[in-house]
Design an enzyme around this catalytic site. Structure first.
Site, PDB file in Angstrom:
ATOM      1  N   HIS A 280      17.204   1.239  13.905  1.00  0.00           N
ATOM      2  CA  HIS A 280      15.797   1.637  13.932  1.00  0.00           C
ATOM      3  C   HIS A 280      14.888   0.626  13.276  1.00  0.00           C
ATOM      4  O   HIS A 280      13.680   0.861  13.214  1.00  0.00           O
ATOM      5  CB  HIS A 280      15.641   2.985  13.226  1.00  0.00           C
ATOM      6  CG  HIS A 280      16.014   2.960  11.778  1.00  0.00           C
ATOM      7  ND1 HIS A 280      17.294   2.728  11.348  1.00  0.00           N
ATOM      8  CD2 HIS A 280      15.265   3.112  10.659  1.00  0.00           C
ATOM      9  CE1 HIS A 280      17.319   2.747  10.031  1.00  0.00           C
ATOM     10  NE2 HIS A 280      16.111   2.974   9.579  1.00  0.00           N
ATOM     11  N   CYS A 281      15.405  -0.490  12.772  1.00  0.00           N
ATOM     12  CA  CYS A 281      14.556  -1.425  12.025  1.00  0.00           C
ATOM     13  C   CYS A 281      14.536  -2.832  12.615  1.00  0.00           C
ATOM     14  O   CYS A 281      13.491  -3.316  13.048  1.00  0.00           O
ATOM     15  CB  CYS A 281      15.012  -1.495  10.562  1.00  0.00           C
ATOM     16  SG  CYS A 281      14.561  -0.045   9.597  1.00  0.00           S
ATOM     17  N   ILE A 282      15.677  -3.504  12.609  1.00  0.00           N
ATOM     18  CA  ILE A 282      15.686  -4.939  12.897  1.00  0.00           C
ATOM     19  C   ILE A 282      15.193  -5.265  14.312  1.00  0.00           C
ATOM     20  O   ILE A 282      14.477  -6.253  14.491  1.00  0.00           O
ATOM     21  CB  ILE A 282      17.085  -5.538  12.647  1.00  0.00           C
ATOM     22  CG1 ILE A 282      17.500  -5.258  11.205  1.00  0.00           C
ATOM     23  CG2 ILE A 282      17.071  -7.045  12.877  1.00  0.00           C
ATOM     24  CD1 ILE A 282      18.868  -5.777  10.857  1.00  0.00           C
ATOM     25  N   ASP A 285      10.972  -4.087  13.850  1.00  0.00           N
ATOM     26  CA  ASP A 285      10.035  -4.524  12.808  1.00  0.00           C
ATOM     27  C   ASP A 285       9.333  -5.851  13.104  1.00  0.00           C
ATOM     28  O   ASP A 285       8.120  -5.969  12.841  1.00  0.00           O
ATOM     29  CB  ASP A 285      10.755  -4.622  11.463  1.00  0.00           C
ATOM     30  CG  ASP A 285      11.221  -3.256  10.976  1.00  0.00           C
ATOM     31  OD1 ASP A 285      11.001  -2.271  11.699  1.00  0.00           O
ATOM     32  OD2 ASP A 285      11.804  -3.179   9.884  1.00  0.00           O
TER      33      ASP A 285
END
Length: 450
Positions: A280-282, A285
């Site tokens: 859910h991030c890399i 973002d």
């Protein structure tokens, strides 16, 4: 004092309630961030109210069950029994909370622009029940300016003002599911506030829950910290992915090079190539920052290049797999049977968000291959925004007869629960994107690194 902590003031009183663990904490969004946070706060003897729009999650928590593989059901049952964790779909109960923490998704649109739908809707839900003296904290990953420019105006629509009537802060989540070395309580918490009172309140609350807090000067600085952490990883993963392609052309094993390089005790940190980015991030973002940077006429060429390299890796894996299939078996993609090993985005978790395995499956099927998967952590593929066509597909068993029926197996996720020696022994061709076969000593002539 200039942070509102005069004896008897509302801020000082709330700080004392935090320190005495007598406050009620609302956690909105009971997923991979919210549920661990709620459990951690419950263990610290806070009264936690968990809010979610999914009644199935609420029902499981309230009956002492867990829907996340790394959260033990006994822990939830214990917290329910002690009264320190309750879940609800009734957002009217937000008025009971002394602090409200948002842990909601911040995905991208199909145009790779920030999608703040969940943040906006949640802020509007809070507005209906916001009262004086509450602390509101956003934990969702986002671009600098979201808390101040998007959330605050919504929360102030009812006439209450941030810094006077309620207090607004940002503290980026730092969850790493499956990491046995760190948990919510042992990871320092970065905190930024809309004014000194908000910063003091947020620092006081999290200071009772985690090892220590790291206050920063503003909401925007705290938002930028999270982006910096994950862009750092994205760029370095892109670097080793590109090195893999270069070294492969030179007949050099990139994993061997990385293992040797990390023997240097300074100036080097190992990152590893793979089939693409997930979670859910890399994968998300960097695009939040590049989108926001355009507002200031700043080019983010380095960050965008890293994103392009990582996004292209599934196509690279498929090309390598089909090349090996043609060379070793004289088969084309059309009509071949391909087994995907692992659809979770990382090892030893059941989280499939943004998994590169789905893109690999999509590319193979577009070329006429029949694709199935095995994942010891994922029995059935859940509904996803990007690949709804795979929802409901079930993991096939990893037996000799099943594996022998496929033309090739592609290792996308290197779960520890897989017997790689058997996989290699039973398979006609193995495409290893994680170097796990070599690590496990299961090398053979039909194992191809990709």
């Amino acid at each position: 004092m200039d942070d509102g902590r005069k004896p008897g003031s509302p801020v000082a009183s709330l700080i004392e309630r935090f320190k005495a663990h007598q406050a009620t904490i609302g956690v909105i969004g009971l997923g991979y961030v919210g549920l661990p946070l709620g459990c951690t706060m419950g263990r610290k003897r806070f009264n936690v109210l968990g809010f979610d729009i999914d009644p199935a999650k609420v029902e499981q928590i309230n009956t002492g069950r867990s829907y996340l593989s790394h959260i033990d059901a006994q822990e939830i049952a214990g917290l329910r029994g002690s009264g320190h964790l309750t879940a609800t779909t009734d957002f009217r109960r937000l008025a009971e909370c002394d602090a409200i923490i948002l842990c909601v998704p911040t995905p991208l649109t199909r145009q790779r622009e920030p999608d703040l739908t969940f943040v906006i809707r949640t802020a509007e839900s809070i507005l209906s029940h916001l009262r004086r003296g509450q602390l509101v904290v956003l934990e969702s990953t986002t671009y600098p300016g979201t808390t101040r420019d998007v959330m605050r105006p919504i929360l102030e629509r009812g006439g209450l003002k941030s810094g006077r009537d309620f207090f607004l802060a940002y503290s980026p989540e730092r969850e790493d599911p499956g990491n046995a070395s760190f948990s919510t309580a042992t990871i320092p918490k970065v905190v930024g506030g809309d004014g000194p009172e908000a910063l003091s309140l947020a620092s006081a609350l999290y200071g009772e829950v985690v090892t220590h807090t790291v206050p920063v000067s503003s909401l925007e600085a705290a938002e930028a910290v999270k982006l910096t952490e994950n862009i750092f990883r994205s760029v370095n993963i892109a670097l080793v992915n590109e090195l893999k392609v270069v070294f492969e052309a030179m007949d050099i094993d990139v994993w061997e090079v990385i293992e040797a390089a990390k023997s240097k005790p300074f100036g080097y940190m190992p990152f590893y190539p793979g089939p693409g980015l997930g979670g859910h991030c890399i994968p998300i973002d960097p695009f939040y920052l590049t989108w926001k940077a355009r507002e200031f006429d700043v080019a983010t060429r380095f960050v965008e290049l890293a994103g392009e390299i990582n996004t292209a890796m599934p196509m690279r894996v498929v090309a390598r797999a089909l090349e090996a299939l043609n060379e070793r078996a004289g088969r084309a993609a059309k009509g071949s049977r391909m087994l995907i090993l692992g659809v979770a985005y990382k090892k030893n978790v059941d989280d499939t968000r943004e998994s590169p395995a789905f893109r690999i499956m999509e590319l193979l099927e577009k070329r006429g291959a029949e694709v199935e998967f095995h994942d010891p952590m994922v029995a059935e593929i859940p509904m996803t925004r990007e690949h709804p066509e795979f929802a409901g597909r079930r993991s096939v068993p990893l037996t000799k007869d099943v594996v022998a029926g496929f033309d090739a197996a592609i290792i996308c996720t290197d779960h520890d629960a897989v017997d790689y020696a058997n996989l290699v022994a039973w398979s006609r061709l193995v495409i290893d994107t994680r170097n796990v076969c070599a690590r496990m000593g299961a090398t053979a002539g039909h194992v191809v690194k990709a």
